[in-house]
Design an enzyme around this catalytic site. Structure first.
Site, PDB file in Angstrom:
ATOM      1  N   GLY A  11       0.845  -1.202   0.000  1.00  0.00           N
ATOM      2  CA  GLY A  11       0.000   0.000   0.000  1.00  0.00           C
ATOM      3  C   GLY A  11       0.875   1.244   0.000  1.00  0.00           C
ATOM      4  NE  ARG A  72      -2.218  -4.457  -1.219  1.00  0.00           N
ATOM      5  CZ  ARG A  72      -1.809  -3.798  -0.130  1.00  0.00           C
ATOM      6  NH1 ARG A  72      -0.739  -4.180   0.521  1.00  0.00           N
ATOM      7  NH2 ARG A  72      -2.462  -2.736   0.306  1.00  0.00           N
ATOM      8  CG  ASP A 103       4.284  -6.763   7.895  1.00  0.00           C
ATOM      9  OD1 ASP A 103       3.592  -6.185   7.036  1.00  0.00           O
ATOM     10  OD2 ASP A 103       3.802  -7.535   8.742  1.00  0.00           O
ATOM     11  CB  THR A 126       2.467   0.851   6.054  1.00  0.00           C
ATOM     12  OG1 THR A 126       1.096   0.614   6.424  1.00  0.00           O
ATOM     13  CG2 THR A 126       3.339   0.585   7.263  1.00  0.00           C
ATOM     14  CB  ILE A 127      -1.428   5.025   6.254  1.00  0.00           C
ATOM     15  CG1 ILE A 127      -2.403   3.893   5.887  1.00  0.00           C
ATOM     16  CG2 ILE A 127      -1.083   5.865   5.036  1.00  0.00           C
ATOM     17  CD1 ILE A 127      -3.794   4.391   5.488  1.00  0.00           C
ATOM     18  CG  ASP A 128      -1.995  -0.045   7.813  1.00  0.00           C
ATOM     19  OD1 ASP A 128      -2.832   0.816   7.487  1.00  0.00           O
ATOM     20  OD2 ASP A 128      -1.814  -1.096   7.169  1.00  0.00           O
ATOM     21  CG  ASP A 130       1.079  -2.438  10.341  1.00  0.00           C
ATOM     22  OD1 ASP A 130       2.068  -1.791   9.916  1.00  0.00           O
ATOM     23  OD2 ASP A 130       0.413  -3.198   9.627  1.00  0.00           O
ATOM     24  NE  ARG A 155     -16.443  16.979  16.315  1.00  0.00           N
ATOM     25  CZ  ARG A 155     -16.803  16.181  17.299  1.00  0.00           C
ATOM     26  NH1 ARG A 155     -18.074  16.037  17.630  1.00  0.00           N
ATOM     27  NH2 ARG A 155     -15.899  15.534  17.995  1.00  0.00           N
ATOM     28  CG  MET A 170      -8.032   2.637   5.310  1.00  0.00           C
ATOM     29  SD  MET A 170      -6.954   2.917   3.900  1.00  0.00           S
ATOM     30  CE  MET A 170      -8.020   2.355   2.564  1.00  0.00           C
ATOM     31  NE  ARG A 172      -2.418  -4.026   5.507  1.00  0.00           N
ATOM     32  CZ  ARG A 172      -2.175  -4.902   4.550  1.00  0.00           C
ATOM     33  NH1 ARG A 172      -2.333  -6.186   4.760  1.00  0.00           N
ATOM     34  NH2 ARG A 172      -1.755  -4.485   3.373  1.00  0.00           N
ATOM     35  N   GLY A 186     -11.159  15.064  19.066  1.00  0.00           N
ATOM     36  CA  GLY A 186     -12.154  15.017  20.138  1.00  0.00           C
ATOM     37  C   GLY A 186     -13.369  14.171  19.801  1.00  0.00           C
ATOM     38  CE  LYS A 214     -20.591  16.225  21.789  1.00  0.00           C
ATOM     39  NZ  LYS A 214     -20.719  17.183  20.681  1.00  0.00           N
ATOM     40  NE  ARG A 254     -28.334  10.646   7.099  1.00  0.00           N
ATOM     41  CZ  ARG A 254     -29.498  10.665   7.739  1.00  0.00           C
ATOM     42  NH1 ARG A 254     -29.658   9.922   8.830  1.00  0.00           N
ATOM     43  NH2 ARG A 254     -30.492  11.411   7.318  1.00  0.00           N
TER      44      ARG A 254
HETATM   45  P1  ADP Z   1       2.962  -4.398   2.819  1.00  0.00           P
HETATM   46  O1  ADP Z   1       4.350  -4.332   2.331  1.00  0.00           O
HETATM   47  O2  ADP Z   1       2.299  -3.050   2.848  1.00  0.00           O
HETATM   48  O3  ADP Z   1       2.844  -5.173   4.121  1.00  0.00           O
HETATM   49  P2  ADP Z   1       1.905  -6.706   1.405  1.00  0.00           P
HETATM   50  O4  ADP Z   1       1.800  -7.559   2.620  1.00  0.00           O
HETATM   51  O5  ADP Z   1       0.792  -6.771   0.422  1.00  0.00           O
HETATM   52  O6  ADP Z   1       2.074  -5.165   1.730  1.00  0.00           O
HETATM   53  O7  ADP Z   1       3.265  -7.112   0.661  1.00  0.00           O
HETATM   54  C1  ADP Z   1       3.670  -6.431  -0.515  1.00  0.00           C
HETATM   55  C2  ADP Z   1       4.312  -7.411  -1.455  1.00  0.00           C
HETATM   56  O8  ADP Z   1       5.515  -7.949  -0.864  1.00  0.00           O
HETATM   57  C3  ADP Z   1       3.496  -8.649  -1.802  1.00  0.00           C
HETATM   58  O9  ADP Z   1       2.514  -8.384  -2.775  1.00  0.00           O
HETATM   59  C4  ADP Z   1       4.573  -9.564  -2.325  1.00  0.00           C
HETATM   60  O10 ADP Z   1       4.936  -9.210  -3.634  1.00  0.00           O
HETATM   61  C5  ADP Z   1       5.742  -9.247  -1.397  1.00  0.00           C
HETATM   62  N1  ADP Z   1       5.809 -10.236  -0.309  1.00  0.00           N
HETATM   63  C6  ADP Z   1       5.063 -10.284   0.805  1.00  0.00           C
HETATM   64  N2  ADP Z   1       5.383 -11.355   1.562  1.00  0.00           N
HETATM   65  C7  ADP Z   1       6.363 -12.023   0.896  1.00  0.00           C
HETATM   66  C8  ADP Z   1       7.107 -13.214   1.130  1.00  0.00           C
HETATM   67  N3  ADP Z   1       6.916 -13.943   2.230  1.00  0.00           N
HETATM   68  N4  ADP Z   1       8.023 -13.586   0.205  1.00  0.00           N
HETATM   69  C9  ADP Z   1       8.221 -12.856  -0.911  1.00  0.00           C
HETATM   70  N5  ADP Z   1       7.548 -11.721  -1.186  1.00  0.00           N
HETATM   71  C10 ADP Z   1       6.635 -11.296  -0.302  1.00  0.00           C
HETATM   72  O1  F6P Z   2      -1.829  -1.129   4.486  1.00  0.00           O
HETATM   73  C1  F6P Z   2      -2.339   0.111   4.106  1.00  0.00           C
HETATM   74  C2  F6P Z   2      -3.805   0.011   3.788  1.00  0.00           C
HETATM   75  O2  F6P Z   2      -4.272   1.294   3.378  1.00  0.00           O
HETATM   76  C3  F6P Z   2      -4.676  -0.533   4.914  1.00  0.00           C
HETATM   77  O3  F6P Z   2      -4.943   0.420   5.904  1.00  0.00           O
HETATM   78  C4  F6P Z   2      -5.887  -0.976   4.132  1.00  0.00           C
HETATM   79  O4  F6P Z   2      -6.576  -2.006   4.802  1.00  0.00           O
HETATM   80  C5  F6P Z   2      -5.286  -1.505   2.859  1.00  0.00           C
HETATM   81  O5  F6P Z   2      -4.020  -0.894   2.712  1.00  0.00           O
HETATM   82  C6  F6P Z   2      -6.113  -1.219   1.639  1.00  0.00           C
HETATM   83  O6  F6P Z   2      -5.500  -1.822   0.568  1.00  0.00           O
HETATM   84  P1  F6P Z   2      -5.896  -1.527  -0.940  1.00  0.00           P
HETATM   85  O7  F6P Z   2      -5.338  -0.191  -1.314  1.00  0.00           O
HETATM   86  O8  F6P Z   2      -5.248  -2.646  -1.682  1.00  0.00           O
HETATM   87  O9  F6P Z   2      -7.389  -1.520  -1.012  1.00  0.00           O
END
Ligand code: ADP
Ligand code: F6P
Length: 331
Positions: A11, A72, A103, A126-128, A130, A155, A170, A172, A186, A214, A254
């Protein structure tokens, strides 16, 4: 080391371009040739590689998305895919690779290092937010800013109509975007995956606020809360709204999912700074012959750490931010 490559993967996130900028400029100042690899591992396998110079990265620091493109790439998980990737790297004489991603992207890089001897350095994009080993990942601050700005706009109409709004963000399985944004804007309640979905708590807040006069509320929910037990990104806000209506049928409510807006727009100043510092540090590592390192930031200091050690760490839930977000909104 004479030649390096840089790619963005997974992402996209704001700050990736700042990291690309600094990687290229630092490589040039270390006397290295630098190639940009387009569209992550897919582009590497398909030979989408172009030499970059100082001019190629002019003006990109603030830009959201990634000028290199991302993907990906399931093929990278196969031995044929990895072999193709290495063949392309060898074709250009690329000995070191800077991988900007999450990761998953780091695992791909690790495979290139372990199996084929390519020197690799990971930058957390990554924005997450994580990844346990670093205080912040690139894009997190910008995503939080998007949520805060979005909620501030919401608001206006919510308070004009005495309405409650469920806002999905978002992240994950990580609640950082939700709880940092909730604290800053807030929000009246926040739900994060780490604490599980607790509708009673939200109902309690809405009723308590109503007693205090409120009637407009912002409820921020992280996409990973699994309100009905399943992971249903993009639909959690709607499901939570329906769930609340079952409990409070008269509620004026909403829902909205902020979705990919959170990965769009210019990077904040913080993410620009972080990207530039991390990109420069990654190149320094390669120039020193290091490999299998990830770049992080702790207490405002940029550092590098062994990739496997860093990825084995378990992220600490930021209870202080969570508690503050809940306590400061009490009437
Ligand atoms: P992020 O890097 O944001 O965690 P992904 O988990 O989708 O996003 O991983 C990005 C890309 O990294 C995958 O589409 C794949 O090409 C590669 N990748 C992920 N895990 C592995 C792995 N175990 N071995 C080789 N390539 C990997
Ligand atoms: O990992 C970043 C992220 O924006 C997550 O917060 C979200 O769940 C996911 O990617 C969305 O992925 P995509 O852009 O493939 O829909």
């Amino acid at each position: 080391m004479k030649t390096i490559g840089v790619l963005t993967s997974g992402g996209d996130s704001q700050g990736m371009n700042a990291a690309v900028y600094a990687t290229v400029r630092a490589a040039i100042s270390h006397g290295l040739t630098v190639y940009g690899i387009y569209h992550g591992y897919s582009g590497l396998i398909r030979d989408e590689v172009r030499k970059l110079d100082a001019k190629s990265v002019e003006g990109i620091i603030p830009l959201g998305g990634t000028v290199l493109g991302t993907s990906r790439c399931p093929e990278m998980m196969t031995s044929e895919g990895k072999q193709k990737a290495v063949d392309v790297l060898k074709k250009y004489g690329i000995e070191g690779l800077v991988v900007i991603g999450g990761d998953g992207s780091f695992q791909g890089a690790k495979a290139l290092s372990t199996g084929y001897g390519i020197k690799i350095i990971g930058i957390p994009g990554t924005i997450d937010n994580d990844l346990a080993y670093t205080d912040y990942t690139l894009g997190f601050d910008s995503a939080v800013a998007v949520v805060v700005n979005g909620v501030e706009m919401l608001r206006d109409t919510m308070s004009a109509n005495d309405r409650t709004c469920v806002v999905e963000v978002m992240g994950r399985d990580c609640g950082d975007i939700a709880m940092f944004a909730a604290l800053i804007c807030g929000a009246e309640a926040v739900c994060v995956p780490e604490k599980g979905y607790d509708p009673d708590k939200i109902v309690e807040v809405i009723e308590r606020n109503a007693r205090a006069g409120k009637k407009d509320n912002i409820i921020i929910v992280a996409e990973g809360i699994r309100s009905d037990g399943t992971l249903d990104k993009g639909h959690e806000a709607d499901k939570v709204m329906k769930d609340l209506l079952k409990r409070l049928p008269e509620l004026n409510i909403r829902s909205i999912s902020l979705g990919h807006l959170q990965r769009s727009g210019n990077a904040t100043v913080y993410d620009r700074k972080l990207g530039v510092m991390m990109g420069a540090h990654a190149v320094k590592c390669l120039a020193e012959g290091k490999t299998d390192r990830v770049i992080g930031i702790k207490n405002d200091v940029v550092f590098d750490e062994d990739m496997l050690t860093a990825l084995a760490k378990t992220k600490r839930f930021n209870q202080e931010i969570y508690d503050l977000a809940n306590n400061l909104v009490k009437y």
